[in-house]
Design a protein around this motif. Structure first.
Motif, PDB file in Angstrom:
ATOM      1  N   SER A 174       1.251 -13.934  -2.644  1.00 14.39           N
ATOM      2  CA  SER A 174       1.992 -14.605  -1.575  1.00 14.39           C
ATOM      3  C   SER A 174       3.423 -14.092  -1.500  1.00 14.39           C
ATOM      4  CB  SER A 174       1.984 -16.120  -1.813  1.00 14.39           C
ATOM      5  OG  SER A 174       2.764 -16.772  -0.843  1.00 14.39           O
ATOM      6  N   ASN A 175       4.042 -13.911  -2.669  1.00 18.97           N
ATOM      7  CA  ASN A 175       5.415 -13.392  -2.688  1.00 18.97           C
ATOM      8  C   ASN A 175       5.479 -11.964  -2.170  1.00 18.97           C
ATOM      9  OD1 ASN A 175       6.562 -15.749  -3.648  1.00 18.97           O
ATOM     10  ND2 ASN A 175       6.414 -15.132  -5.777  1.00 18.97           N
ATOM     11  N   LEU A 176       4.515 -11.137  -2.534  1.00 21.33           N
ATOM     12  CA  LEU A 176       4.515  -9.768  -2.039  1.00 21.33           C
ATOM     13  C   LEU A 176       4.340  -9.729  -0.525  1.00 21.33           C
ATOM     14  CD1 LEU A 176       2.383  -7.997  -4.792  1.00 21.33           C
ATOM     15  CD2 LEU A 176       4.841  -7.762  -4.403  1.00 21.33           C
ATOM     16  N   ARG A 177       3.364 -10.476  -0.028  1.00 23.39           N
ATOM     17  CA  ARG A 177       3.135 -10.494   1.423  1.00 23.39           C
ATOM     18  C   ARG A 177       4.327 -11.085   2.159  1.00 23.39           C
ATOM     19  NH1 ARG A 177      -2.535  -9.616   2.492  1.00 23.39           N
ATOM     20  NH2 ARG A 177      -3.799 -10.238   0.712  1.00 23.39           N
ATOM     21  N   GLY A 178       4.791 -12.238   1.697  1.00 24.35           N
ATOM     22  CA  GLY A 178       5.854 -12.944   2.408  1.00 24.35           C
ATOM     23  C   GLY A 178       7.225 -12.345   2.207  1.00 24.35           C
ATOM     24  N   ASP A 179       7.585 -12.102   0.954  1.00 28.18           N
ATOM     25  CA  ASP A 179       8.941 -11.637   0.680  1.00 28.18           C
ATOM     26  C   ASP A 179       9.154 -10.174   1.058  1.00 28.18           C
ATOM     27  OD1 ASP A 179       9.267 -14.172  -0.279  1.00 28.18           O
ATOM     28  OD2 ASP A 179       9.348 -13.618  -2.379  1.00 28.18           O
ATOM     29  N   ILE A 180       8.224  -9.315   0.709  1.00 25.41           N
ATOM     30  CA  ILE A 180       8.382  -7.899   1.053  1.00 25.41           C
ATOM     31  C   ILE A 180       7.948  -7.659   2.494  1.00 25.41           C
ATOM     32  CG2 ILE A 180       7.674  -5.528   0.563  1.00 25.41           C
ATOM     33  CD1 ILE A 180       7.467  -6.315  -2.384  1.00 25.41           C
ATOM     34  N   GLY A 181       6.705  -8.014   2.813  1.00 23.91           N
ATOM     35  CA  GLY A 181       6.204  -7.793   4.169  1.00 23.91           C
ATOM     36  C   GLY A 181       7.017  -8.537   5.213  1.00 23.91           C
ATOM     37  N   ILE A 185       1.587  -6.909   4.405  1.00 26.02           N
ATOM     38  CA  ILE A 185       0.924  -8.166   4.744  1.00 26.02           C
ATOM     39  C   ILE A 185      -0.587  -7.995   4.854  1.00 26.02           C
ATOM     40  CG2 ILE A 185       0.659  -9.897   6.576  1.00 26.02           C
ATOM     41  CD1 ILE A 185       3.702  -9.665   7.028  1.00 26.02           C
ATOM     42  N   PHE A 186      -1.039  -6.947   5.534  1.00 24.83           N
ATOM     43  CA  PHE A 186      -2.462  -6.819   5.854  1.00 24.83           C
ATOM     44  C   PHE A 186      -3.244  -5.856   4.964  1.00 24.83           C
ATOM     45  CE2 PHE A 186      -0.368  -8.152   9.816  1.00 24.83           C
ATOM     46  CZ  PHE A 186      -0.986  -9.388   9.947  1.00 24.83           C
ATOM     47  N   SER A 187      -2.552  -4.997   4.207  1.00 22.98           N
ATOM     48  CA  SER A 187      -3.228  -4.055   3.300  1.00 22.98           C
ATOM     49  C   SER A 187      -2.627  -4.161   1.903  1.00 22.98           C
ATOM     50  CB  SER A 187      -3.080  -2.626   3.820  1.00 22.98           C
ATOM     51  OG  SER A 187      -3.678  -2.478   5.064  1.00 22.98           O
ATOM     52  N   LEU A 188      -2.502  -5.372   1.419  1.00 22.67           N
ATOM     53  CA  LEU A 188      -1.799  -5.621   0.159  1.00 22.67           C
ATOM     54  C   LEU A 188      -2.407  -4.855  -1.011  1.00 22.67           C
ATOM     55  CD1 LEU A 188       0.448  -7.070  -1.338  1.00 22.67           C
ATOM     56  CD2 LEU A 188      -1.137  -8.983  -1.678  1.00 22.67           C
ATOM     57  N   MET A 202      -1.322  -1.253  -0.905  1.00 27.99           N
ATOM     58  CA  MET A 202       0.107  -1.106  -1.203  1.00 27.99           C
ATOM     59  C   MET A 202       0.372  -1.327  -2.691  1.00 27.99           C
ATOM     60  SD  MET A 202       1.612  -0.053   1.434  1.00 27.99           S
ATOM     61  CE  MET A 202       3.311  -0.216   0.928  1.00 27.99           C
ATOM     62  N   MET A 203      -0.311  -2.298  -3.279  1.00 33.64           N
ATOM     63  CA  MET A 203      -0.136  -2.532  -4.714  1.00 33.64           C
ATOM     64  C   MET A 203      -0.599  -1.319  -5.511  1.00 33.64           C
ATOM     65  SD  MET A 203      -1.199  -6.582  -4.929  1.00 33.64           S
ATOM     66  CE  MET A 203      -1.785  -6.421  -6.580  1.00 33.64           C
ATOM     67  N   ALA A 204      -1.715  -0.748  -5.116  1.00 30.94           N
ATOM     68  CA  ALA A 204      -2.224   0.445  -5.800  1.00 30.94           C
ATOM     69  C   ALA A 204      -1.270   1.625  -5.620  1.00 30.94           C
ATOM     70  CB  ALA A 204      -3.616   0.796  -5.286  1.00 30.94           C
ATOM     71  N   ASP A 205      -0.764   1.802  -4.400  1.00 32.05           N
ATOM     72  CA  ASP A 205       0.135   2.926  -4.113  1.00 32.05           C
ATOM     73  C   ASP A 205       1.458   2.821  -4.862  1.00 32.05           C
ATOM     74  OD1 ASP A 205      -1.785   3.923  -2.417  1.00 32.05           O
ATOM     75  OD2 ASP A 205      -0.730   3.385  -0.560  1.00 32.05           O
ATOM     76  N   THR A 206       1.923   1.591  -5.090  1.00 25.65           N
ATOM     77  CA  THR A 206       3.234   1.397  -5.717  1.00 25.65           C
ATOM     78  C   THR A 206       3.153   1.056  -7.199  1.00 25.65           C
ATOM     79  OG1 THR A 206       3.251  -0.918  -5.013  1.00 25.65           O
ATOM     80  CG2 THR A 206       4.331   0.682  -3.563  1.00 25.65           C
ATOM     81  N   GLY A 207       1.938   0.874  -7.715  1.00 23.43           N
ATOM     82  CA  GLY A 207       1.786   0.552  -9.123  1.00 23.43           C
ATOM     83  C   GLY A 207       2.135  -0.888  -9.463  1.00 23.43           C
ATOM     84  N   ILE A 208       2.110  -1.764  -8.476  1.00 23.50           N
ATOM     85  CA  ILE A 208       2.393  -3.184  -8.693  1.00 23.50           C
ATOM     86  C   ILE A 208       1.077  -3.904  -8.916  1.00 23.50           C
ATOM     87  CG2 ILE A 208       3.239  -5.293  -7.582  1.00 23.50           C
ATOM     88  CD1 ILE A 208       5.193  -3.529  -6.018  1.00 23.50           C
ATOM     89  N   SER A 209       1.072  -4.839  -9.868  1.00 21.01           N
ATOM     90  CA  SER A 209      -0.139  -5.623 -10.084  1.00 21.01           C
ATOM     91  C   SER A 209       0.223  -7.099 -10.188  1.00 21.01           C
ATOM     92  CB  SER A 209      -0.872  -5.171 -11.344  1.00 21.01           C
ATOM     93  OG  SER A 209      -0.079  -5.413 -12.481  1.00 21.01           O
ATOM     94  N   THR A 210      -0.682  -7.927  -9.747  1.00 20.52           N
ATOM     95  CA  THR A 210      -0.533  -9.365  -9.884  1.00 20.52           C
ATOM     96  C   THR A 210      -1.920  -9.979  -9.971  1.00 20.52           C
ATOM     97  OG1 THR A 210       0.398 -11.376  -8.937  1.00 20.52           O
ATOM     98  CG2 THR A 210      -0.374  -9.730  -7.379  1.00 20.52           C
ATOM     99  N   THR A 211      -2.037 -10.994 -10.775  1.00 19.03           N
ATOM    100  CA  THR A 211      -3.323 -11.662 -10.901  1.00 19.03           C
ATOM    101  C   THR A 211      -3.291 -13.059 -10.294  1.00 19.03           C
ATOM    102  OG1 THR A 211      -2.707 -12.449 -13.102  1.00 19.03           O
ATOM    103  CG2 THR A 211      -3.966 -10.389 -12.964  1.00 19.03           C
ATOM    104  N   ALA A 212      -2.117 -13.565  -9.989  1.00 18.20           N
ATOM    105  CA  ALA A 212      -1.981 -14.920  -9.458  1.00 18.20           C
ATOM    106  C   ALA A 212      -1.758 -14.893  -7.951  1.00 18.20           C
ATOM    107  CB  ALA A 212      -0.809 -15.626 -10.135  1.00 18.20           C
ATOM    108  N   ASN A 213      -2.261 -15.915  -7.283  1.00 13.58           N
ATOM    109  CA  ASN A 213      -2.068 -16.012  -5.834  1.00 13.58           C
ATOM    110  C   ASN A 213      -0.598 -16.101  -5.458  1.00 13.58           C
ATOM    111  OD1 ASN A 213      -4.742 -15.810  -5.220  1.00 13.58           O
ATOM    112  ND2 ASN A 213      -5.087 -18.016  -5.115  1.00 13.58           N
ATOM    113  N   ILE A 214       0.225 -16.720  -6.300  1.00 16.78           N
ATOM    114  CA  ILE A 214       1.647 -16.820  -5.980  1.00 16.78           C
ATOM    115  C   ILE A 214       2.293 -15.433  -5.934  1.00 16.78           C
ATOM    116  CG2 ILE A 214       2.444 -17.201  -8.343  1.00 16.78           C
ATOM    117  CD1 ILE A 214       4.501 -19.195  -7.002  1.00 16.78           C
ATOM    118  N   GLY A 215       1.837 -14.537  -6.793  1.00 16.40           N
ATOM    119  CA  GLY A 215       2.348 -13.171  -6.769  1.00 16.40           C
ATOM    120  C   GLY A 215       1.982 -12.466  -5.477  1.00 16.40           C
TER     121      GLY A 215
END
Length: 121
Positions: A45-52, A24-27, A30-43
């Motif tokens: 939001s989903n990472l923070r809300g759904d995973i966090g 939630i607070f260091s997205l 976390m994205m860099a550490d896990t190799g996940i990328s997103t360019t859209a705010n919805i992505g």
């Protein structure tokens, strides 16, 4: 033995709360550490809300179980089972990943700790 199981489950709860807070607070980290990328705010939001959010919810449920009794046991088991279901579908659809297998083991251990506490408590 009961104390050992409760301490183990409490440590799992702390880990879940910590990991959820990181999502939630260091997205970006976390994205860099896990190799996940997103360019859209919805992505994001989903990472923070759904995973966090799921991680924090699971950690809170563990502490509710530890401090307020077995009524919370099925909540934890249900949350962990739902995540396992998602991971199994991912293993079938997307292929094996080290993180997915580690996650399944972590969730099964959490379920086992809850069941062990219920049986001994």
């Amino acid at each position: 033995m009961l104390i050992i199981l409760k301490v183990g489950l409490g440590l799992m709860g702390l880990l879940l709360l910590t990991m959820g807070g990181r999502w939630i607070f260091s997205l970006e980290k976390m994205m860099a550490d896990t190799g996940i990328s997103t360019t859209a705010n919805i992505g994001r939001s989903n990472l923070r809300g759904d995973i966090g959010g799921l991680l924090i919810t699971s950690g809170i449920a563990i502490f509710l179980f530890l401090f307020h009794g077995e009524v919370w046991a099925l909540t934890i088991i249900g949350l962990m089972a739902a995540v396992i279901l998602g991971r199994v579908v991912s293993l079938i659809a997307d292929g094996k990943s080290k993180e997915g297998v580690i996650g399944i083991v972590f969730e099964l251990i959490t379920i086992g700790l809850v069941i062990g506490i219920l049986r001994l408590g």
